[in-house]
Design a protein around this motif. Structure first.
Motif, PDB file in Angstrom:
ATOM      1  N   GLN A  53      -7.902 -17.665 -71.455  1.00 46.34           N
ATOM      2  CA  GLN A  53      -7.030 -18.597 -72.166  1.00 46.34           C
ATOM      3  C   GLN A  53      -6.668 -18.062 -73.550  1.00 46.34           C
ATOM      4  O   GLN A  53      -5.529 -18.188 -74.002  1.00 46.34           O
ATOM      5  N   GLN A  57      -2.918 -17.056 -74.883  1.00 49.10           N
ATOM      6  CA  GLN A  57      -2.304 -17.622 -76.075  1.00 49.10           C
ATOM      7  C   GLN A  57      -1.835 -16.530 -77.019  1.00 49.10           C
ATOM      8  O   GLN A  57      -0.745 -16.608 -77.589  1.00 49.10           O
ATOM      9  N   ALA A  60       1.307 -15.043 -75.659  1.00 50.65           N
ATOM     10  CA  ALA A  60       2.468 -15.901 -75.907  1.00 50.65           C
ATOM     11  C   ALA A  60       2.937 -15.776 -77.341  1.00 50.65           C
ATOM     12  O   ALA A  60       4.131 -15.787 -77.625  1.00 50.65           O
ATOM     13  N   ASP A  73       9.944 -21.494 -77.388  1.00 53.86           N
ATOM     14  CA  ASP A  73       9.179 -21.938 -76.216  1.00 53.86           C
ATOM     15  C   ASP A  73       7.773 -22.368 -76.635  1.00 53.86           C
ATOM     16  O   ASP A  73       7.239 -23.366 -76.139  1.00 53.86           O
ATOM     17  N   LEU A  74       7.199 -21.612 -77.556  1.00 49.01           N
ATOM     18  CA  LEU A  74       5.872 -21.959 -78.060  1.00 49.01           C
ATOM     19  C   LEU A  74       5.930 -23.271 -78.850  1.00 49.01           C
ATOM     20  O   LEU A  74       5.011 -24.095 -78.771  1.00 49.01           O
ATOM     21  N   HIS A  76       7.999 -25.724 -78.312  1.00 52.12           N
ATOM     22  CA  HIS A  76       8.133 -26.793 -77.318  1.00 52.12           C
ATOM     23  C   HIS A  76       6.785 -27.130 -76.695  1.00 52.12           C
ATOM     24  O   HIS A  76       6.411 -28.301 -76.568  1.00 52.12           O
ATOM     25  N   ASP A  77       6.036 -26.096 -76.312  1.00 52.14           N
ATOM     26  CA  ASP A  77       4.727 -26.322 -75.694  1.00 52.14           C
ATOM     27  C   ASP A  77       3.763 -27.016 -76.655  1.00 52.14           C
ATOM     28  O   ASP A  77       3.013 -27.918 -76.270  1.00 52.14           O
ATOM     29  N   ALA A  78       3.798 -26.581 -77.931  1.00 54.34           N
ATOM     30  CA  ALA A  78       2.901 -27.187 -78.923  1.00 54.34           C
ATOM     31  C   ALA A  78       3.270 -28.655 -79.166  1.00 54.34           C
ATOM     32  O   ALA A  78       2.388 -29.503 -79.332  1.00 54.34           O
ATOM     33  N   ARG A  80       4.778 -30.725 -77.011  1.00 54.53           N
ATOM     34  CA  ARG A  80       4.388 -31.510 -75.846  1.00 54.53           C
ATOM     35  C   ARG A  80       2.878 -31.748 -75.821  1.00 54.53           C
ATOM     36  O   ARG A  80       2.412 -32.832 -75.473  1.00 54.53           O
ATOM     37  N   LYS A  81       2.125 -30.711 -76.209  1.00 51.72           N
ATOM     38  CA  LYS A  81       0.667 -30.835 -76.219  1.00 51.72           C
ATOM     39  C   LYS A  81       0.220 -31.868 -77.252  1.00 51.72           C
ATOM     40  O   LYS A  81      -0.668 -32.694 -76.998  1.00 51.72           O
ATOM     41  N   GLU A 132      11.310 -34.221 -75.984  1.00 57.09           N
ATOM     42  CA  GLU A 132      12.314 -33.513 -75.194  1.00 57.09           C
ATOM     43  C   GLU A 132      13.728 -33.784 -75.702  1.00 57.09           C
ATOM     44  O   GLU A 132      14.573 -32.888 -75.736  1.00 57.09           O
ATOM     45  N   GLY A 189       6.021 -27.172 -83.742  1.00 58.18           N
ATOM     46  CA  GLY A 189       5.736 -27.955 -82.555  1.00 58.18           C
ATOM     47  C   GLY A 189       4.662 -28.993 -82.811  1.00 58.18           C
ATOM     48  O   GLY A 189       4.779 -30.151 -82.373  1.00 58.18           O
TER      49      GLY A 189
END
Length: 470
Positions: A53, A57, A60, A73-74, A76-78, A80-81, A132, A189
């Motif tokens: 993991q 990371q 990424a 993209d990172l 967005h992921d952060a 959402r998390k 989103e 993010g």
């Protein structure tokens, strides 16, 4: 005679560090490589899943986008998390309640504004849905700052490397240069995800983060109402009035959204990066500890001093935000007159907008700008004064063009602005009337060209004929 290696992907030589990183983070492994032994020596977790993991990371963070130095993209992921924790899905009952409240709000607003209702269908969003729907606007607002940070970090990191290491880095240098964009993406993010737990609708910070939509977040509204001792239905309807008022303003005044976003973008381009902080960050950079790097960024990496140009831009931006929020505040309160707790809810929202929440402060530290209407009360008083002087239609006509908007000085003299605006309107009406008369055939009282004008006869001429020289 020596042979030359073939120029293809399989045979092309690579620098040692680049090849090691590619194998290590690509999960291909290296012959004789003992990941557990390396982890133990480096003080890293020896558990294979934890190592996997961590390397994923780091990989990424090292990878970048082809069209921007920032890893969106990172981000967005952060986001959402950060939004995912305790984010219940919207129930059908909540969705119906929000839809009914927004429809009723539209009807209640009609008598109190000259701006027509919109055809927008309202929605109930979860926090993840808010992320989103709004992340694209956050990207637009922060990209000038993000690019500056990414460039500053990559430059500082290169300067920190010894000369002998620069030659060894080779192809791996491009991956290291993406670190700045990855750091900003992670922090942005996280800030957006945290904001998703505080906002109540799509226009909660005074600008339409989602392009021409109306939406409320039931989970956040419930948390907002705790401790107010106000019926939940009253709170929902008051917030629906605010959301619908924002929607009318931005839909019926089409230049306003671009005006606000453009002002924010212009201000952001002039933000100065504190290079000494960036250099310290680069010198102590630990790719295996993203949380520590995010903590450094959250403390702010900007110089506190602003240029004179930025001070002017900031004053204009804060005035514009105050005018938007002041108009919404005035119209909403007028339309909510039938709600017993309207005054209490209004005051709570005013204080909330004036101070900002923890996530809003974190976002402000990150981009060097807090989107708060510091003069909301003065702006609301100005719109109220204009309604008394000019009526609802006359008040809302101020939104016809950005040149008509009050300035920061006008907020100090609301009554005076109304008088000055009325005088300017009268003057413009006189000019328009004169121009219209001229275009329709001229003024009847003007004499034809060449006709004798009597007392105005040129010197040396008489009424009876040509002059005689003596």
């Amino acid at each position: 005679m020596s042979s030359t290696p073939a120029n293809n992907d399989d045979d092309a030589p690579q620098d040692p560090l680049s090849e090691m990183l590619a194998n290590l983070m690509g999960g291909q492994g290296m012959e004789g490589f003992d990941a557990a032994a390396l982890a133990k020596a480096a003080g890293l977790p020896s558990d294979p899943n934890a190592l996997s993991q961590m390397f994923a990371q780091v990989q990424a963070m090292m990878s970048g986008s082809s069209d921007t130095p920032v890893n969106w993209d990172l981000a967005h992921d952060a986001a959402r998390k950060a939004a995912a924790g305790d984010d219940p899905s919207v129930t059908p009952a909540q969705s119906k309640a929000v839809d009914d409240a927004l429809r009723l709000a539209e009807m209640w607003l009609d008598p109190f504004t000259d701006l027509a209702a919109t055809a927008i269908v309202g929605s109930a969003w979860s926090r993840a849905e808010w992320v989103e729907e709004t992340l694209g606007t956050w990207r637009r607002l922060t990209e000038p700052v993000a690019n500056s940070i990414a460039f500053a970090i990559s430059t500082a990191m290169n300067e920190q490397l010894p000369e002998e290491m620069k030659s060894v880095m080779g192809g791996a240098a491009s991956m290291m240069q993406n670190m700045g964009g990855a750091l900003f993406g992670l922090q942005l993010g996280a800030a957006v995800g945290a904001l998703s737990k505080e906002v109540l609708g799509s226009t909660d910070i005074g600008i339409p983060l989602a392009d021409l939509q109306m939406a409320l977040l039931p989970a956040n509204i419930k948390a907002f109402g705790e401790g107010l001792e106000v019926p939940e239905q009253e709170i929902l309807l008051f917030l629906a009035l605010r959301e619908a008022a924002h929607a009318r303003l931005f839909v019926q005044v089409p230049w306003l959204r671009g005006h606000l976003l453009g002002a924010i973008e212009s201000y952001a381009r002039g933000i100065h990066i504190d290079m000494s902080r960036i250099e310290d960050l680069a010198a102590n950079l630990d790719p295996s500890n993203p949380e520590a790097m995010q903590a450094v960024l959250s403390e702010g990496v900007f110089m506190p001093a602003r240029t004179p140009e930025q001070e002017v831009a900031l004053a204009k931006l804060e005035t514009a935000l105050a005018l938007v929020e002041g108009w919404v505040d005035e119209v909403t309160f007028a339309a909510a007159a039938n709600l017993p707790a309207a005054g209490a809810i209004r005051e709570t929202i005013r204080r909330r907008r004036a101070t900002g929440g923890p996530a809003e402060h974190a976002f402000g530290s990150l981009v060097g700008l807090e989107l708060r209407p510091r003069r909301l009360r003065e702006a609301s008083a100005l719109w109220s004064s204009l309604k008394e002087q000019r009526g609802v239609a006359g008040r809302d006509a101020i939104w016809a063009h950005p040149d008509l908007l009050p300035t920061s000085a006008d907020l100090d003299d609301a009554a005076g602005f109304g008088a000055r605006r009325s005088a300017a309107d009268a003057s413009e009406s006189d000019v328009d009337a004169a121009l219209t008369k001229l275009l329709e055939g001229g003024f009847d009282d003007l004499p034809p060209t060449g006709e004798d004008t009597g007392p105005g006869t040129t010197e040396g001429e008489s009424d009876g004929g040509p002059s005689t020289d003596k």
